[in-house]
Scaffold this motif. Structure first.
Motif, PDB file in Angstrom:
ATOM      1  N   SER A  27       0.827  -1.200   0.000  1.00  0.00           N
ATOM      2  CA  SER A  27       0.000   0.000   0.000  1.00  0.00           C
ATOM      3  C   SER A  27       0.866   1.257   0.000  1.00  0.00           C
ATOM      4  O   SER A  27       0.475   2.281  -0.514  1.00  0.00           O
ATOM      5  CB  SER A  27      -0.977  -0.003   1.173  1.00  0.00           C
ATOM      6  OG  SER A  27      -0.316  -0.275   2.358  1.00  0.00           O
ATOM      7  N   THR A  31       0.905   4.635  -2.827  1.00  0.00           N
ATOM      8  CA  THR A  31       0.718   6.063  -2.583  1.00  0.00           C
ATOM      9  C   THR A  31       1.600   6.908  -3.499  1.00  0.00           C
ATOM     10  O   THR A  31       1.353   8.085  -3.688  1.00  0.00           O
ATOM     11  CB  THR A  31       1.010   6.440  -1.106  1.00  0.00           C
ATOM     12  OG1 THR A  31       2.276   5.920  -0.757  1.00  0.00           O
ATOM     13  CG2 THR A  31      -0.035   5.902  -0.169  1.00  0.00           C
ATOM     14  N   THR A  72      -4.625   3.064 -13.582  1.00  0.00           N
ATOM     15  CA  THR A  72      -5.011   2.873 -12.179  1.00  0.00           C
ATOM     16  C   THR A  72      -4.590   1.486 -11.681  1.00  0.00           C
ATOM     17  O   THR A  72      -4.628   1.221 -10.492  1.00  0.00           O
ATOM     18  CB  THR A  72      -6.535   3.015 -11.964  1.00  0.00           C
ATOM     19  OG1 THR A  72      -7.202   2.050 -12.773  1.00  0.00           O
ATOM     20  CG2 THR A  72      -7.019   4.396 -12.325  1.00  0.00           C
ATOM     21  N   TYR A 142     -13.106   4.371  -7.986  1.00  0.00           N
ATOM     22  CA  TYR A 142     -12.623   3.849  -6.707  1.00  0.00           C
ATOM     23  C   TYR A 142     -11.655   2.725  -7.010  1.00  0.00           C
ATOM     24  O   TYR A 142     -12.058   1.696  -7.548  1.00  0.00           O
ATOM     25  CB  TYR A 142     -13.783   3.294  -5.876  1.00  0.00           C
ATOM     26  CG  TYR A 142     -14.736   4.350  -5.387  1.00  0.00           C
ATOM     27  CD1 TYR A 142     -15.712   4.869  -6.243  1.00  0.00           C
ATOM     28  CD2 TYR A 142     -14.668   4.837  -4.090  1.00  0.00           C
ATOM     29  CE1 TYR A 142     -16.586   5.855  -5.808  1.00  0.00           C
ATOM     30  CE2 TYR A 142     -15.546   5.823  -3.651  1.00  0.00           C
ATOM     31  CZ  TYR A 142     -16.496   6.328  -4.514  1.00  0.00           C
ATOM     32  OH  TYR A 142     -17.353   7.305  -4.092  1.00  0.00           O
ATOM     33  N   THR A 150      -8.851   2.007  -0.153  1.00  0.00           N
ATOM     34  CA  THR A 150      -9.417   2.382  -1.442  1.00  0.00           C
ATOM     35  C   THR A 150      -9.087   3.839  -1.762  1.00  0.00           C
ATOM     36  O   THR A 150      -9.177   4.697  -0.893  1.00  0.00           O
ATOM     37  CB  THR A 150     -10.942   2.179  -1.397  1.00  0.00           C
ATOM     38  OG1 THR A 150     -11.195   0.786  -1.207  1.00  0.00           O
ATOM     39  CG2 THR A 150     -11.613   2.619  -2.683  1.00  0.00           C
ATOM     40  N   ILE A 151      -8.696   4.066  -3.015  1.00  0.00           N
ATOM     41  CA  ILE A 151      -8.397   5.429  -3.454  1.00  0.00           C
ATOM     42  C   ILE A 151      -9.552   5.898  -4.334  1.00  0.00           C
ATOM     43  O   ILE A 151      -9.980   5.191  -5.251  1.00  0.00           O
ATOM     44  CB  ILE A 151      -7.066   5.480  -4.232  1.00  0.00           C
ATOM     45  CG1 ILE A 151      -5.909   5.042  -3.325  1.00  0.00           C
ATOM     46  CG2 ILE A 151      -6.810   6.885  -4.773  1.00  0.00           C
ATOM     47  CD1 ILE A 151      -4.645   4.683  -4.062  1.00  0.00           C
ATOM     48  N   GLU A 152     -10.028   7.098  -4.029  1.00  0.00           N
ATOM     49  CA  GLU A 152     -11.209   7.619  -4.703  1.00  0.00           C
ATOM     50  C   GLU A 152     -10.826   8.881  -5.465  1.00  0.00           C
ATOM     51  O   GLU A 152     -10.099   9.714  -4.939  1.00  0.00           O
ATOM     52  CB  GLU A 152     -12.214   7.941  -3.588  1.00  0.00           C
ATOM     53  CG  GLU A 152     -13.516   8.463  -4.041  1.00  0.00           C
ATOM     54  CD  GLU A 152     -14.364   8.924  -2.847  1.00  0.00           C
ATOM     55  OE1 GLU A 152     -14.115   8.496  -1.704  1.00  0.00           O
ATOM     56  OE2 GLU A 152     -15.261   9.737  -3.095  1.00  0.00           O
ATOM     57  N   ASP A 153     -11.313   9.007  -6.694  1.00  0.00           N
ATOM     58  CA  ASP A 153     -11.032  10.226  -7.450  1.00  0.00           C
ATOM     59  C   ASP A 153     -12.155  10.457  -8.466  1.00  0.00           C
ATOM     60  O   ASP A 153     -13.031   9.606  -8.633  1.00  0.00           O
ATOM     61  CB  ASP A 153      -9.674  10.101  -8.152  1.00  0.00           C
ATOM     62  CG  ASP A 153      -8.975  11.457  -8.292  1.00  0.00           C
ATOM     63  OD1 ASP A 153      -9.629  12.496  -8.126  1.00  0.00           O
ATOM     64  OD2 ASP A 153      -7.772  11.460  -8.592  1.00  0.00           O
TER      65      ASP A 153
END
Ligand SMILES: *[C@@H]1O[C@H](CO)[C@@H](O)[C@H](O)[C@H]1NC(C)=O
Length: 167
Positions: A27, A31, A72, A142, A150-153
């Motif tokens: 993880s 980042t 992604t 997501y 979870t990465i949200e954009d």
């Protein structure tokens, strides 16, 4: 006997520790990965635009959407959930958000899409504010990792105005 059990215990503890280290590394490296998503949408047709008997405006749209979310995906990505929302402002709410379509991308090989879609979910206003209304189509995604959070954009993929009159 005692020493075998003791060693086994040490080994299991070590294995657990290493797994935890690998998960945080996974993880952590995520980042530093900044995806560059490209997406585009346009309204091909307003199929229906009317006021329902309940007094709420209802719209049916056919959209041409294309998106590339290949960036992604890393080795730590389990899947990517995407949805296209119609977003607009009314006097009552600064943000009205209606999800029109969604999709789960399972792997990088399926992360580039181009499709003509009719809204999968009904586009209904809470009232009748949609005539001549400026609408933004926003792609939300997501990124769900195998481990980590979870990465949200999101990004705006289209701006358009609904007709002044019902069809
Ligand atoms: C849909 O969009 C793609 C590119 O974004 C374009 O190449 C294609 O011609 C469009 N299709 C229609 C039916 O407008």
């Amino acid at each position: 006997m005692h020493s075998v059990l003791y060693r086994l215990n040490t080994l299991i503890t070590l294995a657990g520790f290493l797994l935890a280290v690998m998960c945080s590394l996974a993880s952590f490296t995520d980042t530093f990965h900044v995806p560059s998503v490209t997406a585009h949408a346009e309204v091909l047709k307003v199929n229906r635009f009317r006021k329902q008997l309940t007094g709420n405006d209802e719209v049916s749209l056919t959209l041409n959407v294309s998106m590339n979310l290949r960036s992604t995906f890393t080795w730590n990505t389990k899947q990517v959930f995407v949805f296209v929302a119609a977003e607009y402002e009314t006097a009552k709410n600064s943000l009205n958000q209606v999800s029109l379509w969604d999709h789960i991308i399972q792997d990088k090989g399926h992360a580039k899409l181009e499709a003509q879609i009719t809204n999968k979910y009904p586009f209904i206003d809470q009232g009748s504010h949609l005539r001549g209304k400026k609408i933004q189509l926003v792609l939300h995604w997501y990124i769900m990792p195998k481990t980590g959070k979870t990465i949200e954009d999101k990004m705006v993929i289209s701006d358009f105005r609904l007709p002044q009159v019902y069809t």
